[in-house]
Structures are given as C-alpha cells and as structure tokens.
Design a protein around this motif. Structure first.
Motif, mmCIF file in Angstrom:
data_model
loop_
_atom_site.group_PDB
_atom_site.id
_atom_site.type_symbol
_atom_site.label_atom_id
_atom_site.label_comp_id
_atom_site.label_asym_id
_atom_site.label_seq_id
_atom_site.Cartn_x
_atom_site.Cartn_y
_atom_site.Cartn_z
ATOM 1 N N SER A 253 0.829 -1.206 0.000
ATOM 2 C CA SER A 253 0.000 0.000 0.000
ATOM 3 C C SER A 253 0.865 1.258 0.000
ATOM 4 O O SER A 253 0.556 2.234 -0.695
ATOM 5 C CB SER A 253 -0.925 0.009 1.223
ATOM 6 N N ALA A 254 1.952 1.245 0.767
ATOM 7 C CA ALA A 254 2.843 2.404 0.806
ATOM 8 C C ALA A 254 3.506 2.638 -0.553
ATOM 9 O O ALA A 254 3.661 3.774 -0.997
ATOM 10 C CB ALA A 254 3.905 2.208 1.888
ATOM 11 N N ILE A 255 3.903 1.554 -1.228
ATOM 12 C CA ILE A 255 4.506 1.691 -2.562
ATOM 13 C C ILE A 255 3.489 2.259 -3.550
ATOM 14 O O ILE A 255 3.799 3.142 -4.356
ATOM 15 C CB ILE A 255 5.030 0.330 -3.055
ATOM 16 N N ALA A 256 2.241 1.757 -3.489
ATOM 17 C CA ALA A 256 1.202 2.248 -4.398
ATOM 18 C C ALA A 256 0.902 3.716 -4.153
ATOM 19 O O ALA A 256 0.695 4.482 -5.111
ATOM 20 C CB ALA A 256 -0.062 1.406 -4.228
ATOM 21 N N ARG A 257 0.880 4.151 -2.887
ATOM 22 C CA ARG A 257 0.653 5.570 -2.602
ATOM 23 C C ARG A 257 1.792 6.424 -3.120
ATOM 24 O O ARG A 257 1.583 7.529 -3.630
ATOM 25 C CB ARG A 257 0.494 5.785 -1.094
ATOM 26 N N ALA A 258 3.022 5.917 -3.007
ATOM 27 C CA ALA A 258 4.175 6.676 -3.494
ATOM 28 C C ALA A 258 4.122 6.841 -5.010
ATOM 29 O O ALA A 258 4.602 7.836 -5.556
ATOM 30 C CB ALA A 258 5.471 5.980 -3.079
ATOM 31 N N GLY A 259 3.527 5.867 -5.714
ATOM 32 C CA GLY A 259 3.410 5.964 -7.165
ATOM 33 C C GLY A 259 2.439 7.019 -7.614
ATOM 34 O O GLY A 259 2.522 7.490 -8.759
ATOM 35 N N ALA A 260 1.488 7.413 -6.761
ATOM 36 C CA ALA A 260 0.542 8.498 -7.053
ATOM 37 C C ALA A 260 -0.181 8.297 -8.378
ATOM 38 O O ALA A 260 -0.299 9.212 -9.184
ATOM 39 C CB ALA A 260 1.257 9.845 -7.030
ATOM 40 N N GLY A 261 -0.663 7.078 -8.618
ATOM 41 C CA GLY A 261 -1.441 6.805 -9.817
ATOM 42 C C GLY A 261 -0.639 6.378 -11.021
ATOM 43 O O GLY A 261 -1.208 6.065 -12.072
ATOM 44 N N SER A 262 0.688 6.335 -10.913
ATOM 45 C CA SER A 262 1.548 5.932 -12.023
ATOM 46 C C SER A 262 2.062 4.516 -11.787
ATOM 47 O O SER A 262 2.742 4.253 -10.791
ATOM 48 C CB SER A 262 2.730 6.902 -12.152
ATOM 49 N N MET A 263 1.754 3.616 -12.717
ATOM 50 C CA MET A 263 2.208 2.233 -12.585
ATOM 51 C C MET A 263 3.718 2.144 -12.692
ATOM 52 O O MET A 263 4.367 1.412 -11.942
ATOM 53 C CB MET A 263 1.546 1.382 -13.672
ATOM 54 N N ARG A 264 4.304 2.904 -13.600
ATOM 55 C CA ARG A 264 5.755 2.831 -13.774
ATOM 56 C C ARG A 264 6.479 3.363 -12.547
ATOM 57 O O ARG A 264 7.482 2.782 -12.106
ATOM 58 C CB ARG A 264 6.177 3.634 -15.017
ATOM 59 N N ASP A 265 5.995 4.477 -11.964
ATOM 60 C CA ASP A 265 6.631 5.007 -10.758
ATOM 61 C C ASP A 265 6.537 4.003 -9.606
ATOM 62 O O ASP A 265 7.490 3.829 -8.838
ATOM 63 C CB ASP A 265 5.973 6.323 -10.355
ATOM 64 N N ASN B 130 -8.900 3.548 7.740
ATOM 65 C CA ASN B 130 -7.739 2.731 7.387
ATOM 66 C C ASN B 130 -7.923 2.006 6.062
ATOM 67 O O ASN B 130 -6.954 1.559 5.459
ATOM 68 C CB ASN B 130 -7.434 1.721 8.502
ATOM 69 N N ALA B 131 -9.170 1.876 5.601
ATOM 70 C CA ALA B 131 -9.389 1.305 4.275
ATOM 71 C C ALA B 131 -8.829 2.231 3.203
ATOM 72 O O ALA B 131 -8.438 1.790 2.121
ATOM 73 C CB ALA B 131 -10.878 1.069 4.036
ATOM 74 N N VAL B 132 -8.764 3.533 3.514
ATOM 75 C CA VAL B 132 -8.186 4.522 2.597
ATOM 76 C C VAL B 132 -6.682 4.655 2.804
ATOM 77 O O VAL B 132 -5.909 4.729 1.851
ATOM 78 C CB VAL B 132 -8.866 5.896 2.786
ATOM 79 N N LEU B 133 -6.253 4.649 4.067
ATOM 80 C CA LEU B 133 -4.845 4.920 4.381
ATOM 81 C C LEU B 133 -3.963 3.684 4.243
ATOM 82 O O LEU B 133 -2.798 3.798 3.852
ATOM 83 C CB LEU B 133 -4.735 5.479 5.802
ATOM 84 N N GLY B 134 -4.480 2.510 4.601
ATOM 85 C CA GLY B 134 -3.687 1.282 4.504
ATOM 86 C C GLY B 134 -2.488 1.261 5.429
ATOM 87 O O GLY B 134 -1.416 0.799 5.045
#
Length: 566
Positions: free
Chosen positions: A204-216, A302-306
C-alpha cells in the motif's frame, strides 16, 4: 542476460494486460477486430499510465495476421518479424531529441516506402509536444493525408502544447491515473512472480508513493526489493522513500494540533538533527495531517490509508483530540509551505515560522482562525460558563454591596458607554419647524438618564471580604477596558486565604490566559484599586504548598529576621 527493471520486464504485451484503461482498450479492440484502423492517434495523459505500451501493442496488433481480442497473437510470421528490434515497420521517434524541422522532413520522405513484413508502417512519436513550430508544420500535411500503409501514434503528457491543427487530425485518447487498489493488485502479482514476500501495508505504501503511475510504483518496488533481503515490510519502504520516522512525525503533529509551539520546535529540531531534510519533514508532516483528516472524517479511514493497525490507532487518537477547523488550517499552512520552500534560501526558518504560526492561532487573523476562536466563545456562552456584562448584571453586583458603603453618584471617575435609550433628548437646534405637523411645542429641558458608578472600596477590610468577589468584578469593569478579560473572570471562585486573595478556575484555557503578562497586570491593577495587593490565580483542586505557607507566616511574624531556606 543483464537484469531488466521491473517496469520493462513486466511491460504488458496485450491490451488485456493494461491496468484500468478500459475505455481505450474497448475502442482499440473493436477497431482492430473490424479492420477500421485510423491513420493518426494521439495518446495523452499522466506519466506511467501506459501510453507507450499501448502504442507498441497497437503497432504489432494492426500487422498481426490473426489478432486475438485486439491483441497480437505473437505466433504468426508478422508478429515474429516485428519482435526483432531491427525491423523497419515500427519506428519509434523521441521528439525530445529529434525536434527539428529536418527530422520531420526526413520522416516525410521515408513514410512513402511501403512496409516490409506487415500491412502497415507505424510511426510512434513520443513526447510529441517537444517538436518545434517548424517541425509541426513539416509534419502537418503528411499527418492529414498519409499513405494508405502509414499509421501515426503520437504520445504526450502535455497535449495543451500541441497546435490545434495537429489535435484536429488525430483520434485523441486520454489515459487516466490508475486507482491505488489496482496498482496494489498488480504489484502483488509482480512480487509473487519474482518470489518476494511482502506485507500488505508495504504494498500500500509503494502504491501511494506511485501516485497513480504504474511505472513510478514499479520503480519504487524495484528499489525496495533490492533493499530488503527478507520479507518486504512497511518500515523498509519508508527507509527507501527517505521518510522520517512515523512516530516522530506523529509526535510533531500532535504538538502542532495542541498549540504547543515550544514542543513542536523541539521535535522538528530532533527530526532534522537525525539527517532528514526540511523538505522531507514538511512533506511528511503534511501527509500526517492529511491522514488525521481522513481518520476523523471517514468511518473506516484505514481502508483509505492502509496503515498498520498500531499506526492507524495513533493517527485516530491524535485526530480525535483535534478540532476540525484547526486541522484544516494546519493543512493549508503546510501545503503552502511546500511551495514556499522551493524559493527560499533559509528553509529551516521558513519551516519553524510555519510551525509557530500553526501553533498560535490567536496571532493570526485569517477567517478559519477567527471562526475557531468564535466557536470557543460561543461554546462557553452556551454552556453557561460565563455571562457577558449588561446593565442588569451591574445592578445585581451593586445590590450585593451594602448601601452604606456606596459612594456618591457624582464621584464616579469613569462612565460606561450609554445605551440608546439613555441618550439625552435632542436640543432645540434639532427640533422641526413650528409649522411641522400642525403645531409643535419645544421639549422640556434635557433630562440625563445616566447614572454614575460608585467609587471603589477597600475590599481587604475584614467587613468587606465576604463581598470581595463583587467588588473585584466591579473594579475590573471600571478600571480595565477589556471585555474579554471581564468575561473570563465571571466564572472565577474567590476567597481569602489569610491576606491572600485567591481566584480559582476549573478551565485550563482561562487559567493560562489569566496568567499571561497583559491579563495578569490588568487583574493586579483591578485588585489594587480595591485595596488587595496579594493574590493568586489557581486551578481548581490546587492548594498552596504547606511549607510555603509556613515560611510566609514566619516572615510576617518576624519581618526583621533573615530566614534561610535549605
């Protein structure tokens, strides 16, 4: 074979492998299956959302002999020929480095040659917005009427920079940011494929860091895999991202939300001293405040924050104690701070100024701060904690003072502002003409309805001590021009302990405000006017230390003797 980055190794090869671009996949699939291939496409949208991958899939699919659901089969002769990087039927052009008019003239000449292995010759022009005006003009006519075997696919993150003449000649597809849940699902597939164990919170933390970008997101995941030798944890991801320790940031956020300016500065100093940059701390603090907003407004935040359960519990606890307007104001302050830090040569001073500003709402005059202060006052009024001064209250105060002790009305040195009904009758100059309304008689001599304030008395005298509280409020109203201070003193309990006049409150905010420098001096002046020179302001339940009381008694009984305290 050398190692390939995750975003290259797991680049989708079919339209079905694209993540959450269903509207685009459906159109392209129908066109390829029906054979209605356009001559010019424009793929635009944020970085890392699949523009170039879709262009490569389409380039092979339009040449495939047996496409499957709009995607290349990968088995026919055309697919095998186009899989060779040396093929000439698919040309990828980087417009950022080939942005001149000569490159576009060269393309215009080569586009006339027919394809070698397939039915179409496909030109993929990436970052097309980087072309110069002359290059666009050179491309324009060819883009409008290319040869029957030519297909152009333009890709850009900034479509607003393209001329309208180019936009009108292309079929435009807008790629959208990928939802976090879909990024998490794709990351779990990839981590499972490479044999890496992981915590759900880490993904979840990695996905949030990507901010909607799959490559990031895949780039961050690549670093995390290299960093962690065992199971990928949430702490590992934070270390890779360079974030400050969660609990340090939480302590700093709690100090800010509780208006503890000194504590906030000390905690910020501790985080910076550990090696974190000012910009990183500001970003982490803003993210923490945002989490508090989510936790305080969403039923299942927490369903939003993970976050891990213990971390979310900490966020929930701090958010539960914070005022909603305070949270919103702090978010606005630190959101503005992030942009201010880009242009300052003293980032640390700018950060500390923002921290103090967030902790001292009384020093700010913005709408949110004034509204919050008004809410506090309205809450106290609604709860009956105090009642604002009015004529009836004054009469009640004076009624509690024995009539024999009241001073003559003419002796009052200060007069309060007249109410509208107390003003004098207008003078003759203000009277209407004699023929107005059929006869007018002059009013009688002006009669003043004002009354004078009685003089202060010696409230420290034994006979007056029982009414000392009433004398104090009256003196405060006459001698101190502060309605707020008078309002705060309405709910104080008063009593004498020996010769010391004690004012007691059960409200921590009122206690702190009364002990501030200005308010303390005003209370001292009001008490001095009624003959009280020794006083204390206490919280309810506090008592004077017995040792201090004994020392004061000795000093009073033996004024000429030096008493040494050990």
């Amino acid at each position: 074979m050398s190692y390939q980055a995750l975003y290259r190794a797991f680049r989708p090869t079919t339209l079905g492998g694209l993540v959450r671009q269903e509207h685009i996949v459906r159109i392209l699939r129908n066109q390829i299956e029906s054979g209605h291939i356009g001559h010019a496409y424009l793929f635009c949208g944020p970085r890392g959302t699949g523009k170039t991958s879709t262009a490569k899939i389409c380039a092979r699919a339009v040449n495939c002999e047996h496409p499957r659901e709009g995607s290349p089969c990968g088995e026919c002769a055309a697919c095998r020929a186009l899989a060779d990087p040396a093929n000439l039927d698919i040309a990828e052009i980087d417009a950022a480095s080939n942005n001149g008019v000569n490159e576009m003239r060269d393309l215009r000449e080569k586009v006339q040659y027919p394809p070698v292995a397939g039915r179409y010759k496909v030109y993929i022009i990436d970052e097309v917005h980087m072309l110069s005006d002359s290059a666009f003009n050179a491309l324009l006519k060819t883009l409008e009427e290319p040869p029957a075997h030519a297909v152009f696919i333009l890709a850009t993150t900034e479509p607003h920079k393209l001329p309208a003449t180019i936009l009108s000649r292309c079929m435009r597809f807008d790629f959208k940011l990928i939802p976090q849940a879909d990024i998490e699902a794709r990351l779990k597939e990839i981590l499972g494929a490479v044999g890496k164990e992981y915590e759900d919170e880490a993904v979840s933390a990695i996905a949030r860091a990507g901010a909607g970008s799959m490559r990031d997101s895949l780039s961050v995941a690549d670093m995390c895999i290299s960093y962690s030798r065992g199971k990928l944890t949430y702490a590992d991801v934070n270390e890779v991202l360079g974030s400050a320790d969660f609990y340090e940031v939480a302590a700093l956020g709690e100090a800010v939300l509780s208006d503890d300016a000194g504590g906030a500065l000390e905690k910020a100093e501790g985080v910076i001293a550990s090696g974190k940059g000012v910009g990183v701390l500001a970003k982490d603090l803003l993210a923490f405040l945002n989490r508090c907003v989510v936790a305080s407004t969403c039923r299942d935040g927490n369903a939003v924050l993970g976050l891990p359960d213990e971390m979310y519990a900490e966020v929930k606890r701090i958010a539960g104690k914070a005022d909603g307007r305070k949270l919103l104001r702090c978010c606005e302050i630190f959101a503005a701070l992030e942009s201010d830090l880009r242009y300052t040569s003293s980032p640390r001073i700018v950060l500390e100024t923002a921290l103090v500003k967030a902790c001292l709402p009384a020093s700010d005059l913005d709408v949110l701060t004034l509204a919050r202060r008004l809410d506090i006052l309205e809450g106290k009024l609604a709860s009956g904690a105090f009642v604002p001064a009015h004529p009836a209250a004054e009469r009640a105060d004076e009624a509690s003072v024995p009539s024999a002790e009241r001073a003559p009305a003419s002796a009052g040195p200060a007069r309060r502002e007249e109410a509208p009904w107390m003003r004098e009758v207008p003078s003759d100059e203000e009277a209407p003409p004699e023929n107005f309304g059929g006869g007018y008689s002059a009013p009688p001599e002006p009669v003043s309805l004002r009354r004078e304030e009685p003089k202060d008395v010696d409230a420290s005298a034994p006979a007056n001590r029982a009414k000392a509280g009433a004398y104090f409020r009256r003196s405060l109203r006459r001698n101190v021009k502060s309605g707020v201070l008078f309002t705060m003193c309405q709910d104080l309990e008063t009593a004498f302990e020996g010769d010391t006049f004690v004012l007691t409150t059960d409200n921590d905010t009122i206690f702190r405000r009364l002990n501030s420098e200005d308010n303390y001096k005003n209370v001292q002046a009001a008490l001095a006017a009624i003959g009280i020179h020794s006083f204390e302001i206490r919280r309810k339940g506090e008592t004077k230390d017995p040792l201090e009381a004994d020392i004061e008694t000795l000093q009073k009984n033996f004024p000429d003797t030096d008493i040494e305290i050990k």
